[in-house]
Design a protein around this motif. Structure first.
Motif, short mmCIF file in Angstrom:
data_model
loop_
_atom_site.label_atom_id
_atom_site.label_comp_id
_atom_site.label_asym_id
_atom_site.label_seq_id
_atom_site.Cartn_x
_atom_site.Cartn_y
_atom_site.Cartn_z
N ALA A 115 2.72 5.20 9.57
CA ALA A 115 3.64 4.98 8.45
C ALA A 115 4.04 6.25 7.71
CB ALA A 115 3.02 3.96 7.49
N PRO A 116 3.09 7.14 7.35
CA PRO A 116 3.50 8.32 6.58
C PRO A 116 4.40 9.28 7.34
CG PRO A 116 1.17 8.45 7.15
CD PRO A 116 1.63 7.06 7.48
N PRO B 154 -13.35 5.51 7.77
CA PRO B 154 -12.54 4.29 7.81
C PRO B 154 -11.47 4.22 6.73
CG PRO B 154 -14.86 3.76 8.11
CD PRO B 154 -14.79 5.21 7.72
N LEU B 155 -11.60 5.02 5.67
CA LEU B 155 -10.57 5.05 4.64
C LEU B 155 -9.35 5.85 5.07
CD1 LEU B 155 -12.76 5.72 1.45
CD2 LEU B 155 -11.75 3.55 2.16
N GLY B 156 -9.50 6.66 6.12
CA GLY B 156 -8.45 7.58 6.49
C GLY B 156 -7.24 6.95 7.14
N ASP B 157 -7.44 6.00 8.04
CA ASP B 157 -6.32 5.44 8.81
C ASP B 157 -6.59 3.96 9.07
OD1 ASP B 157 -3.86 6.40 9.63
OD2 ASP B 157 -4.44 6.58 11.71
N THR C 34 -1.62 8.27 4.24
CA THR C 34 -0.43 8.04 3.43
C THR C 34 -0.58 8.68 2.06
OG1 THR C 34 0.02 5.96 4.57
CG2 THR C 34 1.10 6.29 2.46
N GLY C 35 -1.73 8.46 1.39
CA GLY C 35 -1.94 9.03 0.08
C GLY C 35 -1.92 10.55 0.10
N ALA C 36 -2.63 11.15 1.07
CA ALA C 36 -2.68 12.61 1.16
C ALA C 36 -1.30 13.18 1.48
CB ALA C 36 -3.69 13.03 2.23
N ALA C 37 -0.58 12.54 2.40
CA ALA C 37 0.74 13.04 2.78
C ALA C 37 1.71 12.97 1.60
CB ALA C 37 1.28 12.24 3.96
N MET C 38 1.70 11.85 0.87
CA MET C 38 2.61 11.72 -0.27
C MET C 38 2.24 12.69 -1.40
SD MET C 38 4.89 9.56 0.65
CE MET C 38 4.65 10.39 2.23
N LEU D 124 0.83 -1.20 0.00
CA LEU D 124 0.00 0.00 0.00
C LEU D 124 0.87 1.26 0.00
CD1 LEU D 124 -2.74 1.41 0.19
CD2 LEU D 124 -2.61 1.17 2.68
N ILE D 125 1.90 1.27 0.84
CA ILE D 125 2.80 2.43 0.91
C ILE D 125 3.50 2.63 -0.44
CG2 ILE D 125 4.85 3.38 2.02
CD1 ILE D 125 2.46 3.38 3.82
#
Length: 467
Positions: A425-426, A182-185, A142-146, A101-102
């Motif tokens: 992780a992010p 629930p999609l957030g973390d 993770t997606g938003a941070a990246m 995922l990451i």
């Protein structure tokens, strides 16, 4: 190291009896089994401070050494059977889904280039972080941070004081912003898989996320405004208005949507098909999800023009660092989580007493703090499950009879992941990218100085307000 892994795989192939394994019995473990895990944490914290060059070139070997210091004694104490079971469970049940995922989010978001006339002003920084917070509950922290860290770093690349910008970005986009759905973390997604309603989470987490976002953005704005006014080495201020004039790699937005859809489907689609590897169940929907995520990342690599990734200074260094460090963390954390799962019969029995009234009812404030503090240093997803099961273990009971307890566990596991670099992780991904961009990021303890000074007082206020 390669020879050891090859021998382990060889033994596995020759040992049909190893195809079935029991879960680690946490009641049989003392706290001494947590030493290798603590050793990795201290290595991450101290080596960059006192032996930065050694750590930079050999962090993978150091992590592998701590991992072997857990696996070898464990093999002598519990046998090859249980040792292989731990390795296989950590690899197939936790690490590979995590790193896939990451990897997919890192690869796809690295193919989106936001360009334009961006000034790293307090006002623009608040806007970019606000966008990141909104995206975090849709496409995950993770997606938003990246996606958002690169334009934020580019906007501030001519500023002398910018460490605080990245620190607050970790607080807000990499953690708190993911608390709405629930999609957030991952912890909230696990709750969704356990039966917690999608809209229940939105309704009950909306106010904590909103208050925390507004409060931290306000604090950030005034801190950033102070530092911005003190800049003496900044380039001459550009009088033209701030704007995002172009966006390249747009196909990657569709691919990010595919990632979100694949993750969501894996939580809804339940074909009931299982594969077992040494007692570790692998669901068909999860295997399908991981293959789709890899495929989406490959499509991104093939379809994104080279100059877009070059514009983002895209390289594999950050993902390689995360992959190596978290491989050791996921293995050495196994006995710690087993002790936690043992509850009142394990070496951390004091935790059970700390979160429970004399009559057996939950102490919601303590659920918030205990789940949170452990999530700051352990994997927040299994920590969420430990306290979810400790409170009731039934989603309907939690939602209807113990709603504040469920909110406490949700808030703690999501919000307090911001307390350390390894809490979510992010966090580490953002740090690695910022390091490569020349931002002098604080050490492990230096970052905790920021998080404790800013976040802990706010968490006390949240406790008083909600619990």
């Amino acid at each position: 190291m390669k020879w050891i892994l090859s021998r382990l795989l060889y033994l596995l192939a020759l040992s049909p009896g190893l195809l079935f394994a029991a879960e680690i019995d946490g009641t049989a473990l003392s706290l001494s089994w947590s030493i290798p895990f603590v050793g990795i944490l201290l290595s991450i914290a101290l080596f960059p401070l006192f032996a930065g060059q050694i750590w930079h070139h050999h962090f993978g070997k150091i992590t592998a050494l701590w991992t072997l210091l857990f696996l070898v004694p464990f093999a002598f104490a519990f046998g090859l059977h249980d040792t292989f079971a731990v390795i296989v469970h950590a690899l197939f049940g936790e690490y590979l889904p995590f790193i896939i995922l990451i990897f997919s989010l890192y690869t796809i978001s690295g193919g989106i280039l936001v360009g334009g006339n961006l000034h790293g002003s307090p006002r623009l920084n608040v806007k970019l972080m606000s966008i990141g917070v909104l995206l975090a509950s849709v496409m995950g922290t993770t997606g938003a941070a990246m996606l958002m860290i690169r334009p934020l770093l580019r906007a501030n690349d001519n500023r002398k004081h910018r460490v605080h910008v990245v620190v607050f970005f970790i607080f807000l986009v990499a953690n708190i912003g993911g608390g709405l759905t629930p999609l957030g973390d991952p912890p909230l997604f696990l709750g969704f898989l356990k039966g917690v309603g999608f809209f229940w989470t939105i309704w009950h987490m909306f106010l904590p996320v909103l208050l925390s976002t507004v409060a931290l953005l306000t604090v950030f704005y005034y801190i950033d405004k102070y530092y911005f006014s003190k800049e003496t080495e900044i380039l001459p201020v550009d009088p033209t208005p701030e704007s995002m004039r172009y966006l390249e790699g747009k196909i990657n937005f569709l691919l990010l949507g595919g990632v979100v859809l694949a993750v969501l489907i894996s939580g809804i689609w339940k074909p009931g098909t299982l594969f077992h590897i040494m007692g570790t169940p692998i669901d068909l929907q999860n295997l399908f999800r991981d293959l789709v995520l890899i495929g989406l990342a490959v499509v991104s690599l093939k379809k994104t023009p080279r100059h877009v990734r070059e514009g983002n200074d895209f390289n594999w260094g950050p993902i390689q660092e995360v992959a190596k460090l978290f491989a050791g963390i996921f293995l050495t954390i196994a006995p710690v989580l087993a002790i936690l799962r043992a509850g009142s019969e394990g070496s951390m029995a004091g935790l059970v007493a700390a979160v429970t009234h004399a009559d057996g009812s939950p102490l919601n404030g303590m659920y918030f703090w205990m789940s949170g503090l452990l999530s700051g240093f352990l994997d927040n997803a299994p920590t969420y499950l430990v306290f979810f099961n400790l409170a009731a273990g039934d989603a309907q009971v939690m939602m209807n009879n113990l709603p504040q307890t469920l909110v406490a566990v949700s808030m703690g596991s999501v919000f307090m992941g911001a307390l350390s670099y390894i809490g979510n992780a992010p966090n580490f991904m953002v740090k690695a990218i910022a390091d490569q961009r020349g931002v002098p990021m604080p050490s492990f303890f230096g970052y905790m100085g920021w998080s404790c000074a800013i976040l802990l007082p706010w968490f006390v206020l949240l406790t008083l307000f909600f619990f």
